[in-house]
Every structure is written in C-alpha cells, then in structure tokens.
Scaffold this active site. Structure first.
Site, PDB file in Angstrom:
ATOM      1  N   LYS A 125       0.816  -1.210   0.000  1.00  0.00           N
ATOM      2  CA  LYS A 125       0.000   0.000   0.000  1.00  0.00           C
ATOM      3  C   LYS A 125       0.851   1.262   0.000  1.00  0.00           C
ATOM      4  CE  LYS A 125      -4.102  -2.094   1.551  1.00  0.00           C
ATOM      5  NZ  LYS A 125      -5.475  -1.919   1.965  1.00  0.00           N
TER       6      LYS A 125
ATOM      7  N   GLY B 205     -13.794 -18.566   7.255  1.00  0.00           N
ATOM      8  CA  GLY B 205     -15.194 -18.153   7.093  1.00  0.00           C
ATOM      9  C   GLY B 205     -15.771 -18.379   5.718  1.00  0.00           C
ATOM     10  N   SER B 206     -15.040 -17.966   4.673  1.00  0.00           N
ATOM     11  CA  SER B 206     -15.618 -18.120   3.338  1.00  0.00           C
ATOM     12  C   SER B 206     -15.139 -19.422   2.707  1.00  0.00           C
ATOM     13  CB  SER B 206     -15.231 -16.935   2.456  1.00  0.00           C
ATOM     14  OG  SER B 206     -13.835 -16.815   2.355  1.00  0.00           O
TER      15      SER B 206
ATOM     16  N   GLU C  55     -20.204 -18.080   4.031  1.00  0.00           N
ATOM     17  CA  GLU C  55     -20.288 -16.697   3.525  1.00  0.00           C
ATOM     18  C   GLU C  55     -20.735 -16.577   2.060  1.00  0.00           C
ATOM     19  OE1 GLU C  55     -16.838 -14.302   4.500  1.00  0.00           O
ATOM     20  OE2 GLU C  55     -16.666 -15.149   6.508  1.00  0.00           O
TER      21      GLU C  55
ATOM     22  N   ASP D 173     -13.621 -10.082  12.110  1.00  0.00           N
ATOM     23  CA  ASP D 173     -12.433  -9.925  11.263  1.00  0.00           C
ATOM     24  C   ASP D 173     -11.903  -8.501  11.313  1.00  0.00           C
ATOM     25  OD1 ASP D 173     -12.512 -12.564  10.264  1.00  0.00           O
ATOM     26  OD2 ASP D 173     -14.032 -12.004   8.789  1.00  0.00           O
TER      27      ASP D 173
ATOM     28  N   HIS E  59      -3.346 -18.042  -1.010  1.00  0.00           N
ATOM     29  CA  HIS E  59      -3.061 -17.254  -2.209  1.00  0.00           C
ATOM     30  C   HIS E  59      -2.464 -18.117  -3.310  1.00  0.00           C
ATOM     31  CE1 HIS E  59      -3.056 -14.322   1.124  1.00  0.00           C
ATOM     32  NE2 HIS E  59      -3.881 -13.725   0.286  1.00  0.00           N
TER      33      HIS E  59
HETATM   34  N1  GLN Z   1     -14.135 -14.022   6.960  1.00  0.00           N
HETATM   35  C1  GLN Z   1     -13.512 -13.518   5.781  1.00  0.00           C
HETATM   36  C2  GLN Z   1     -13.328 -14.633   4.761  1.00  0.00           C
HETATM   37  O1  GLN Z   1     -13.114 -15.730   5.139  1.00  0.00           O
HETATM   38  C3  GLN Z   1     -12.181 -12.907   6.094  1.00  0.00           C
HETATM   39  C4  GLN Z   1     -11.550 -12.279   4.880  1.00  0.00           C
HETATM   40  C5  GLN Z   1     -10.307 -11.472   5.173  1.00  0.00           C
HETATM   41  O2  GLN Z   1      -9.736 -11.561   6.222  1.00  0.00           O
HETATM   42  N2  GLN Z   1      -9.831 -10.678   4.247  1.00  0.00           N
HETATM   43  O3  GLN Z   1     -13.403 -14.438   3.580  1.00  0.00           O
END
Ligand code: GLN
Ligand code: ZN
Length: 762
Positions: A117, A439-440, A491, A606, A701
């Site tokens: 950034k 989460g997702s 999510e 988060d 990633h």
């Molecule tokens: N709970 C979100 C996910 O799992 C967290 C995403 C993040 O930390 N950028 O997508």
C-alpha cells in the site's frame, strides 16, 4: 497576479473503468499492443481536456500508467530486477507487465515484484527492488512521448514524477546489508538526465512527489533530501516538491530549505501547518496549497476555504498555487455518472472531475474574479453543505446518546481470558489443536449468479433464501465429512466483506461507478459513510442459525470488524474517525449479542485492516491503537464468558503492535503465517501472548495443496514458540477465491495433520 491552478494527478482508470478493460483484454491476448496504446492515449487526452475545460492552468503529464506510476518511474530509471532479463534499450510494455504480474503476453514468466500500500492509502504500488551496485539509466521514452502528446494537443504541461528520495524510501533492499541511500547519487544523476531531457522538450515545471516528507525520517534520510535536491539544483527546469498525506512536522524546515522553486503542502490533512509555512517560506519560493481534499469525496465549502486562505493570498500573491491536497487518483472519477444516488446525498459529494472545478473556483475567489458560474457553484455548495450539517439523515440523537453512555465496563469482557477459557472448554469440548477455517468457502459461478439474479430482481427473496440454504447445507456437510471441529456457514451470501455489512447498515451509501484504482487493473468501490450508523435489523443471524441447526459442532459466525469497515470506506469528515468507528462498533455489538442469543457459541470479528490504519507518524500510533482496540472490544465484549470471540488478520507483522493485539483480548486470533515458516510468531512468543492463536498453515493465495507432513512440521515449529494447548489449526485466510478441487484435499490434509499433532502432544 492570478493564482495558478493545477492538480497533482488525475485518475487514469476512466469513468467507466475503460483502462481496466483495455489492459485485461491485452493480457488475455484479445487485443494487441497498438490497441492498448490507442486506448491509453485516448484516456490521457480526455483527462487533460477535462483539466483544461475546468480551467486549470497546466495539465499534469506523468500520472498515467497502464499499471502503476511508481513502476513507471522504476522502468524510466532502468531499475529492472535481473530476473526479468537484461534489457538493453527501451524497456517494453511486457517487461513492465511481467514485473507487475509475473507474466505478460510475451517473454518468460518470473516472480512478480512485491506490491504494497502507498503510504496510508488503499492504492498499491510495485515495490522497487534495490541491489548493491545497481546502476540507473534513462530506459524509457514513454514519459517524453506523453509530454510531446500533450504539447501537440496544445496543453501547457507540468510533469509529475515520484521524487528520488521517496522512490528510494519506497524501495526494498534486496542485497544483504545494503544501505538504500548508497544508491542515491547514482539515482539522482539519472533524475538529472531526465530533467534535462524534459527541459529540452520545452517543459518548465516538474512536480516531484515526496510524501516521505510527512513521515518520521531518520537523520540520514533527511540529509538525503538535502543532497539530492542540491544535486538537482542545476537542472534546467523548475521543481515543485510535493508533500501530501499529512503535516511536514519536524521536516518543515528541511522542506522549506530545499533549493527548489516551489513546495506543495497538504492542507486537507494538516490545515494547521499553514501559518508556520507562510512565516518561514523563503521569498523566492512559491507555495502550492493542497486545499481540496484529494482523499475523500466530500464537497468543499469553497467560501470557507477562501477565507482560510485569504492570508496566504495576501502574503504570497503571485507566488500562490492551489490544487487538491494530493493526486486525485484516490477518489472516484465523476459524480455525474451517479444516477441512482439519492439527490440530497449526491449534493454533498465531489469526485475528481468536480474537484477540478472546486480548485478553479477557489482560485477565482481568492483573486476576486469570480464568474457567474463560480458564484453559482459557491452558493450551491454553501447551500448543500448547510443542509448536510443539519440533515436528519446524518444526525440521530439515539446514536449520540448511546455512545455518550458507553463506559469502561462496556469494553471489557466480564472475566479474564484464563477463566473464560475454562468456561469455553466446558461448553465447546474441543480437542487439542482444534481445526477451523476463516469463514468463506469457494465462491462458485453458481453462487455468484444466484446473488446477481437476486440483486437484479430475477430471483425472488424466497428462492434466493432457499438457494443460499442449499449452499450452506452443502458446505456444512462437506465440513462434517472432512472432520473440521469448528465449521462455518461459508459466507456464500457475501459479495464483499465490507459491502455486505455496509448495505445493511444505515448511514452507509453505495455508488454505482465510484471506482478507485486499488492495484493494476483492480478497482474497488468503497462505500460512503455519510451519517450516524445504526443496524435496522440483524444481518447474519439467520444464516448462522440455520447452519447451526445442521450440526452438533459449534458453528462459528463471522462479522467484519468496525475498524475494517471504517478503513475500507470513504468516511465522513464532520466528526473524528474514532467516533464513526465507535458507532459502527455499537451496531456490531448488537449483532454479536443477537448471534449469542441465537445459540452461536463462537463469533469471529475480522479485522484485516487494523494494522494498515496506523497513522504515518509514530507519535500518533498509540492514540489510534487505543480507539481501534476499544472499538473492537465494544463490538465483542457484550458476550458471556462461555461465548468464544475470535478475530482474524491477514498478516502476522505484529512486532510493533503486539500490545494492542493482546489488549483486544480476543479468545482466539487467526493470522497469516504459512509462508513465513512460523517465524512471524516470534512477536507472540516474545510478548508472552496470553490467549489462543491459529497460525495459518495453508497459503490460500496459492493453488498448491499443502501436504499433511508439511502442516505438521509448521505446527511443531509453532508449538516450540507457544503452548500447544493454545494453538489452533486453520488456513491463512478465507477460501472464497479458491476452487473446491484444491480446498477439499487441502483441508483433509489439515485435519489429518491435527490428528497427528494430537497424538504427539497428548
Ligand atoms: N471471513 C472472511 C473470509 O473468510 C475474512 C476475509 C479477510 O480476512 N480478508 O473471507
Ligand atoms: Zn484474511
């Protein structure tokens, strides 16, 4: 004398994100380099024309880039890391795309340059890589071609470039023990050549961006400014050194003493520095005032600004320039493209195009030469802003009262972690090394189309609800067969972790085309927080509740934290950021309470943006961390001991903020560590971090599938640093960008690894 008007830079993406489309089509091989060049030229012309039409005295050349302006300067300087091959002559397009992305339509792939950034913005630049003995040379004609292009169109030109000291400051030493400043002389010599070439091309003014001047500079870096600009003093152009994103502070004397023709200061972020600058400005130097906020979307109160700048006008007269505070790269392009926005709210806003008008009118006002159009603009701004100050849509007494009544007790859990842990163990009955995810789960094409159809009105609410439930049932079943200890609902209903919550909270608004470049062709559309924040109804409870009904395991609910919602939005400027953040925290607190009430035993809040909210000056860190931590606590500390609070952050550079992290007092924190071989856990070890931690063991990633032995190995390393009974096993981050084909075997390996670990540490 008239006040001269300019801008430090203009958004290059195009009002409809044309640049994104052109660049991506070239990357995919759907169009050729010539087509991309044509589109680039078309956009530059349009942006210069917009500046001229608005009445700016010069257009800015050098702010255009197909990917990133810092990368452009690196290629201009021939600073190409060796892995991209030896480039003898002109650095081509594809080499710079390979630096940015690791690949390009032509040439061998290579590891992309790091991206990070730009100061405290959400814009990412490509980090210059610096090697011992590195040489520089003028390696690209692109800038000079663009200058010629603007001149051919009849525009008076000012060139804008990242300055030499800031370029080095942003760079990273890639050779062991390299002092980046050892490269300064060679670097400055090449800047000298560039400036000479610009002078030959007929350019008079060159703006060198030096935002490093608003940070804490070690004394050798302060001296670097002196020596660099001393060396550039003989350049046959006039230099404007541009500081922005904050006050010059202890670098004020340094900045004012540089042997250059002018200095730009940021009065949006740091209005208080004006009197000192005026008092100490050398008589031969001109001052460019960054009066209109280049970082936010609010309409300026032009009359009030003119009053604030009247003294500067009186004292400087012909030596006064006005501009937005920084490049307009950080705001959306054109408010006129917003057709759905509520007209009242729209009247309070100004995007890049409108900000050009604002600076022009401001200059006219200072010079006492307002036109009818200026007068109309001033009056309508005054009118809209008065309405904004008084609007009922912004100020809600109930929110104020509730905030005022918040006390110490509201921001502390009832008992300390040690006793909460006992209650949680009893309730949750989790094994050693519990497994969970962030989460997702993969956002498949079908999930996206269900969401899109619902948004378009092609799917009824009950059909949408049913489809989402199906999806939840599937991910719960998959997690059950994988054997995850703490499942999540996945999510699927969330497009974006900020937008999803913002859309359900009052006080947030969304634009149609308010895109801002984030990196390369990637743009984001930050929500606008315009008013007091409230939660009209529960936001996530029904999904979590349904998911919980499908399993006996404790279902984890996920929320985006207050600091992250604040940090990734355009924030109102009529109250402190901390106040807005507290309001968001209170809305989330109600959601947390409702989740607990619904029987959700584990709630994750988060905060991936907590660290990036750190102010540019270290002296301001503690104040920020204090309210940021307090806001997190305000959201979380409503629950009983036996309800477990998690937080998640997408990094593990905690060394300098570990005290604040501990003060958040989450029962469990999950972080990103898989690529660092657990070295990043040292901060937690050194600090003796008291609560539970899930160091990521799966780099989400990358498409690679971590194997069981590798995960065990990472966790064994973690257990050398932290007690095994406080460790969790989880991925680095959410899995929404991955496919099931990788996620399923990766999580299976993770669960197997946890079993191995349990046997080993039983
Ligand atoms: N709970 C979100 C996910 O799992 C967290 C995403 C993040 O930390 N950028 O997508
Ligand atoms: Zn994350």
């Amino acid at each position: 004398m008239t006040t001269l008007v300019h801008t430090l830079g203009y958004p290059r993406i195009g009002a409809q994100r044309e640049l994104k489309r052109a660049v991506e089509s070239y990357w995919k091989g759907e169009s050729d380099a010539a087509a991309l060049e044509r589109e680039g030229a078309r956009l530059r012309h349009a942006h210069w024309q917009a500046q001229r039409d608005a009445g700016l005295d010069m257009v800015t050349v050098g702010d255009f880039a197909f990917y990133d302006q810092v990368l452009n300067v690196s290629t201009l300087l021939g600073a190409i890391p060796p892995r991209f091959g030896r480039v003898e002559g002109e650095v081509d397009f594809d080499t710079s795309f390979r630096m940015a992305r690791g690949r390009a339509p032509s040439g061998e792939p290579a590891a992309a340059c790091e991206m990070t950034k730009y100061f405290d913005t959400n814009y990412h630049y490509l980090v210059p890589e610096l090697h011992a003995g590195q040489t520089f040379r003028l390696a690209s004609q692109r800038l000079f071609d663009e200058v010629a292009e603007a001149q051919a169109a009849g525009h008076p030109v000012k060139v804008a470039l990242t300055g030499p000291v800031t370029w080095l400051w942003l760079g990273k030493a890639k050779s062991e023990g390299l002092d980046r400043l050892s490269l300064l002389d060679a670097l400055v010599a090449t800047y000298g050549e560039i400036l000479a070439r610009l002078a030959d091309a007929g350019v008079t003014w060159v703006q060198l961006d030096e935002p490093a001047l608003v940070q804490d500079l070690p004394s050798d870096w302060q001296r670097a400014f002196e020596s660099a600009y001393h060396a550039l003093q003989s350049a046959p152009v006039k230099l404007l050194v541009a500081s922005y994103f904050g006050a010059l502070g202890d670098n004020l004397g340094l900045a004012l003493g540089l042997p250059v023709a002018g200095l730009h200061i940021d009065l949006a972020r740091a209005p208080g520095q004006l009197p000192a600058v005026l008092d100490r400005l050398p008589p031969d130097k001109l001052l460019s005032l960054g009066a209109v906020d280049g970082r936010n979307i609010w309409r300026a109160d032009l009359r009030q600004l003119a009053t604030a700048l009247a003294d500067a006008k009186a004292r400087l007269d012909g030596r006064l320039w006005v501009a937005p505070s920084c490049s307009l790269l950080h705001v959306p392009v054109d408010l006129d493209n917003e057709t759905q926005l509520d007209p009242e709210l729209k009247g309070w806003l100004a995007f890049a195009r409108q900000k050009l008008d604002e600076v022009v009118t401001l200059a006219h006002l200072l010079d006492g030469r307002e036109t009818d159009a200026d007068r109309a603009r001033i009056d309508s701004a005054a009118h809209a802003l008065k309405a904004r100050r008084e609007s009922r849509r912004i100020h809600q007494a109930a929110v104020r009262d509730r905030l005022a009544a918040i006390g110490q007790a509201d921001t502390q859990r009832h008992n300390v972690y040690a006793s909460r842990a006992v209650a949680q163990r009893e309730r949750l009955n989790l094994p050693l090394f519990p497994t969970t995810t962030i989460g997702s789960f993969p956002q498949t094409q079908s999930i996206r189309s269900v969401r899109r159809d619902f948004k378009r009105g092609d799917l009824t609410a009950s059909d949408y609800e049913a489809r989402m439930r199906e999806e939840i049932a599937q991910v719960v079943a998959r997690q059950a067969s994988l054997g995850l200890d703490v499942p999540v609902h996945g999510e699927a209903e969330r497009n974006d972790m900020v937008e999803y919550f913002g859309e359900q909270l009052d006080g947030f608004a969304f634009t149609e085309n308010g895109w801002v470049q984030s990196y390369g062709s990637r743009c984001v559309k930050p929500p606008v927080i315009f008013g007091d924040v409230t939660r009209p109804e529960a936001m996530t409870v029904r999904w979590s509740e349904y998911a919980q009904s499908l399993t006996d395991k404790p279902m984890k609910g996920m929320l985006t934290g207050p600091v992250t919602l604040l940090q990734w939005s355009f924030v109102r400027d009529d109250q402190p950021r901390a106040t807005t953040c507290r309001q968001i925290a209170l809305a989330l607190r109600d959601e947390v309470a409702d989740l607990e009430q619904a029987g959700i035993a584990i709630i994750q809040i988060d905060e991936p943006a907590l660290r990036e909210g750190l102010p540019l000056r270290q002296a301001e860190w503690q104040t920020y961390l204090d309210w940021a931590v307090e806001c997190f606590q305000l959201s979380a500390a409503v629950v009983r001991d036996e309800t477990q609070i998690h937080t998640h952050m997408c990094y593990a550079e905690f060394n300098d903020i570990i005290g604040a992290i501990a003060a958040m007092d989450a029962d469990v924190i999950t972080i990103e560590t898989s690529r660092s071989d657990m070295e990043l856990l040292d901060a937690f070890q050194d600090f003796d971090y008291p609560n539970e931690i899930g160091p990521g063991v799966y780099d989400i990633h990358s498409p690679n599938i971590p194997d069981q032995a590798w995960i065990v190995d990472l966790m064994v390393k973690a257990a050398e640093k932290l007690p095994a009974e406080r460790l969790w096993v989880n991925p680095d981050c959410g899995l929404k960008t991955r496919g099931w084909a990788e996620v399923e075997p990766a999580l299976a390996n993770m669960v197997d690894a946890a079993r191995v670990l349990r046997r080993r540490y039983a």
